[in-house]
Motif scaffolding. Structure first.
Motif, mmCIF file in Angstrom:
data_model
loop_
_atom_site.group_PDB
_atom_site.id
_atom_site.type_symbol
_atom_site.label_atom_id
_atom_site.label_comp_id
_atom_site.label_asym_id
_atom_site.label_seq_id
_atom_site.Cartn_x
_atom_site.Cartn_y
_atom_site.Cartn_z
ATOM 1 N N LEU A 271 0.854 -1.179 0.000
ATOM 2 C CA LEU A 271 0.000 0.000 0.000
ATOM 3 C C LEU A 271 0.892 1.230 0.000
ATOM 4 O O LEU A 271 1.733 1.386 0.891
ATOM 5 N N LEU A 272 0.736 2.074 -1.001
ATOM 6 C CA LEU A 272 1.533 3.296 -1.075
ATOM 7 C C LEU A 272 0.660 4.466 -0.652
ATOM 8 O O LEU A 272 -0.367 4.722 -1.271
ATOM 9 N N VAL A 273 1.074 5.174 0.394
ATOM 10 C CA VAL A 273 0.292 6.304 0.888
ATOM 11 C C VAL A 273 1.067 7.586 0.614
ATOM 12 O O VAL A 273 2.176 7.769 1.110
ATOM 13 N N GLU A 274 0.500 8.462 -0.190
ATOM 14 C CA GLU A 274 1.191 9.700 -0.489
ATOM 15 C C GLU A 274 0.152 10.791 -0.664
ATOM 16 O O GLU A 274 -0.787 10.622 -1.426
ATOM 17 N N SER A 275 0.323 11.905 0.017
ATOM 18 C CA SER A 275 -0.710 12.945 -0.073
ATOM 19 C C SER A 275 -0.611 13.708 -1.380
ATOM 20 O O SER A 275 -1.598 14.266 -1.846
ATOM 21 N N ASP A 276 0.569 13.750 -2.017
ATOM 22 C CA ASP A 276 0.701 14.492 -3.272
ATOM 23 C C ASP A 276 0.274 13.663 -4.473
ATOM 24 O O ASP A 276 -0.034 14.201 -5.514
ATOM 25 N N GLU A 277 0.306 12.371 -4.340
ATOM 26 C CA GLU A 277 -0.099 11.440 -5.408
ATOM 27 C C GLU A 277 0.699 11.601 -6.680
ATOM 28 O O GLU A 277 0.177 11.485 -7.764
ATOM 29 N N GLU A 278 2.028 11.901 -6.554
ATOM 30 C CA GLU A 278 2.834 12.036 -7.770
ATOM 31 C C GLU A 278 3.704 10.802 -7.981
ATOM 32 O O GLU A 278 3.719 10.199 -9.040
ATOM 33 N N PHE A 279 4.468 10.470 -6.982
ATOM 34 C CA PHE A 279 5.445 9.402 -7.101
ATOM 35 C C PHE A 279 4.778 8.032 -7.113
ATOM 36 O O PHE A 279 5.291 7.062 -7.670
ATOM 37 N N GLN A 280 3.598 7.979 -6.479
ATOM 38 C CA GLN A 280 2.902 6.699 -6.339
ATOM 39 C C GLN A 280 2.784 5.968 -7.660
ATOM 40 O O GLN A 280 3.055 4.786 -7.760
ATOM 41 N N GLN A 281 2.355 6.740 -8.678
ATOM 42 C CA GLN A 281 1.983 6.094 -9.935
ATOM 43 C C GLN A 281 3.183 5.450 -10.599
ATOM 44 O O GLN A 281 3.150 4.288 -10.993
ATOM 45 N N SER A 282 4.295 6.236 -10.701
ATOM 46 C CA SER A 282 5.468 5.669 -11.389
ATOM 47 C C SER A 282 6.043 4.504 -10.595
ATOM 48 O O SER A 282 6.479 3.495 -11.170
ATOM 49 N N LEU A 283 5.997 4.638 -9.269
ATOM 50 C CA LEU A 283 6.495 3.538 -8.433
ATOM 51 C C LEU A 283 5.642 2.300 -8.633
ATOM 52 O O LEU A 283 6.157 1.178 -8.764
ATOM 53 N N ALA A 284 4.330 2.502 -8.680
ATOM 54 C CA ALA A 284 3.416 1.367 -8.849
ATOM 55 C C ALA A 284 3.676 0.665 -10.174
ATOM 56 O O ALA A 284 3.732 -0.571 -10.238
ATOM 57 N N ASP A 285 3.865 1.468 -11.236
ATOM 58 C CA ASP A 285 4.115 0.848 -12.543
ATOM 59 C C ASP A 285 5.377 0.019 -12.519
ATOM 60 O O ASP A 285 5.434 -1.074 -13.111
ATOM 61 N N PHE B 96 4.186 15.894 5.266
ATOM 62 C CA PHE B 96 4.616 15.360 6.551
ATOM 63 C C PHE B 96 3.460 15.303 7.530
ATOM 64 O O PHE B 96 3.258 14.303 8.241
ATOM 65 N N GLN B 97 2.679 16.371 7.559
ATOM 66 C CA GLN B 97 1.579 16.394 8.526
ATOM 67 C C GLN B 97 0.532 15.350 8.194
ATOM 68 O O GLN B 97 -0.026 14.697 9.083
ATOM 69 N N SER B 98 0.271 15.183 6.893
ATOM 70 C CA SER B 98 -0.718 14.181 6.491
ATOM 71 C C SER B 98 -0.263 12.783 6.895
ATOM 72 O O SER B 98 -1.052 11.952 7.347
ATOM 73 N N THR B 99 1.062 12.549 6.739
ATOM 74 C CA THR B 99 1.585 11.235 7.141
ATOM 75 C C THR B 99 1.399 11.018 8.629
ATOM 76 O O THR B 99 0.955 9.958 9.078
ATOM 77 N N GLU B 100 1.736 12.056 9.403
ATOM 78 C CA GLU B 100 1.603 11.907 10.856
ATOM 79 C C GLU B 100 0.175 11.607 11.242
ATOM 80 O O GLU B 100 -0.094 10.798 12.135
ATOM 81 N N ALA B 101 -0.749 12.289 10.562
ATOM 82 C CA ALA B 101 -2.164 12.055 10.886
ATOM 83 C C ALA B 101 -2.575 10.635 10.512
ATOM 84 O O ALA B 101 -3.360 10.001 11.216
ATOM 85 N N SER B 102 -2.049 10.139 9.373
ATOM 86 C CA SER B 102 -2.456 8.797 8.919
ATOM 87 C C SER B 102 -1.949 7.713 9.838
ATOM 88 O O SER B 102 -2.537 6.636 9.910
ATOM 89 N N LEU B 103 -0.826 8.009 10.539
ATOM 90 C CA LEU B 103 -0.238 6.946 11.362
ATOM 91 C C LEU B 103 -1.186 6.459 12.440
ATOM 92 O O LEU B 103 -1.097 5.321 12.888
ATOM 93 N N LYS B 104 -2.104 7.347 12.827
ATOM 94 C CA LYS B 104 -2.994 6.941 13.926
ATOM 95 C C LYS B 104 -3.933 5.825 13.510
ATOM 96 O O LYS B 104 -4.467 5.116 14.353
ATOM 97 N N TYR B 105 -4.165 5.708 12.191
ATOM 98 C CA TYR B 105 -5.168 4.732 11.740
ATOM 99 C C TYR B 105 -4.546 3.390 11.403
ATOM 100 O O TYR B 105 -5.148 2.572 10.727
#
Lengths: 184, 221
Positions: A19-33, A79-88
């Motif tokens: 599972l790739l979690v990224e708030s900018d959604e840029e790197f995810q796609q190329s990494l996934a491919d 960074f802040q979005s990541t910190e918030a996601s860690l709680k879940y």
């Protein structure tokens, strides 16, 4: 609170789910491919902007072997979005099934405090911290290789290595002088 | 928001080789092990601080490492034994492959003895070199010693003699001066006497010799 739990579903055979979690959604796609090009076993890539994941897909989602948080060091929001996601995330994930990946570390506009904060976060959670270069295909390929190594262990595909054991070897450590002012 | 699942590779029934099946079996046992660990983790609950846990951690990791290394070494040894057994069995059956194996092993033996011979030669040469170096070192040492001795002698020569015999030398010199003066005076007196007596000294050989030793004696007629 809907926590993502590591052992609540049955695992798949000869495949690994990441599972790739990224708030900018840029790197995810190329990494996934790049990740799905792996041939030895099947790699299923799920993309998300942040946690918690939507409830609608709860049933169809397979068991996630590795959660990767992609942090863009040039944006504070990332960074802040990541910190918030860690709680879940269920604590069971932090025994070797979570990885942090930081991009744009070489950018001059990155304040050193953010890099230190990311390092401290990764160290306090005992997780590996990888640095990736997302602009060139070489960088993407390198990042993919390293992620695959960790993914293989997390999915149980490497005999004699468990994610907990690997996390002991790869965890991020914080140098003792991280709070000293650096040369600027 | 979660995007749709990325392309899901099909794990349909492609031809599963035994190796693949073994791999999958390994994966399953790994996953079961993980889940068992997770279940057991909740059982022995004792409270301790993170710093205590951090301190104990390296010991456990070292233990794990040791066990893993032992296991790995034993596996290697087992593989070696299996290989040799297989090779032995193969050699017993005298067919084409066994002949090839025999040829290869003969070549290996030949090369090994060649290697041994060359190693022996190089060892002898090395010993010779060491001997020559030792001799050279010895020569150097001797040369050094001789040079030191020479230097010592050269510096010694002047002082001690002068120091010791200075007084005696001076006394001797003074004596010599004194006797020289006496001799000169005596010669002068003799010259005066001979002159005054107007002796024909050329006729008498003894007298002639005597006069020759005096300086500037005028010839009398």
């Amino acid at each position: 609170m809907s926590l993502l739990k590591p052992f609540s579903k049955l695992p798949c055979l000869n495949s690994a789910n990441i599972l790739l979690v990224e708030s900018d959604e840029e790197f995810q796609q190329s990494l996934a491919d790049a990740l799905v090009d792996e041939t030895d076993f099947t790699v299923n890539v799920r993309l998300a902007k942040s946690l918690p994941l939507p409830v609608e897909n709860e049933e169809s989602r397979p068991r996630i072997d590795l959660v990767v948080f992609i942090i863009n060091l040039t944006s504070e929001l990332s960074f802040q979005s990541t910190e918030a996601s860690l709680k879940y995330l269920d604590p069971g994930y932090f025994l070797g099934k979570v990885c942090f990946m930081a991009t744009n570390a070489r950018n001059a506009s990155v304040p050193t405090e953010r890099l230190d904060a990311v390092r401290k976060l990764a160290a306090s959670l005992h997780c590996p911290l990888l640095f990736a270069e997302d602009q060139t295909p070489d960088g993407v390929a390198n990042a993919t290789e390293r992620l695959l190594t960790i993914l293989k262990v997390a999915a149980g595909l490497v005999p004699m290595a468990t994610p907990l054991y690997l996390s002991n070897l790869t965890r991020c450590t914080v140098p003792l002088d991280i709070d000293q002012p650096s040369f600027d | 928001m979660e995007a749709g699942p990325a392309p899901n590779g099909s794990t349909g029934q492609k031809n599963m080789s035994p190796v693949d099946m073994l791999r999958i079996k390994q994966q399953m046992s790994n996953q079961c092990f993980e889940m068992a660990v997770q279940l057991n983790a909740g059982k022995n609950k004792r409270s301790c601080s993170t710093s205590e846990a951090e301190r104990d951690l390296p010991d456990y990791v070292t233990e794990l490492e040791e066990v893993k290394t032992n296991y790995f070494n034993s596996t290697l040894a087992l593989h070696r034994m299996q290989m040799w057994h297989a090779i032995g069995e193969k050699l017993k059956q005298n067919d084409a492959e066994a002949d090839a194996l025999k040829a290869v092993s003969n070549r290996c033996m030949g090369m090994c003895s060649h290697i041994q011979q060359i190693q022996k030669e190089s060892r002898d040469l090395q010993n010779e070199i060491t001997d020559v170096q030792k001799k050279r070192l010895e020569m150097k040492r001797l040369t050094h010693e001789k040079m030191k001795e020479i230097e010592e002698l050269m510096s010694k020569k002047e002082h001690p003699d002068i120091e010791k015999y200075k007084a005696v030398l001076e006394k001797g010199l003074a004596n010599m001066e004194k006797y020289k003066k006496i001799t000169i005076m005596t010669q002068n007196v003799l010259r005066g006497i001979l002159l005054a007596c107007k002796v024909h000294w050329l006729d008498d050989p003894k007298l002639r010799d005597l006069v020759m030793t005096l300086e500037e004696f005028p010839v009398l007629d």
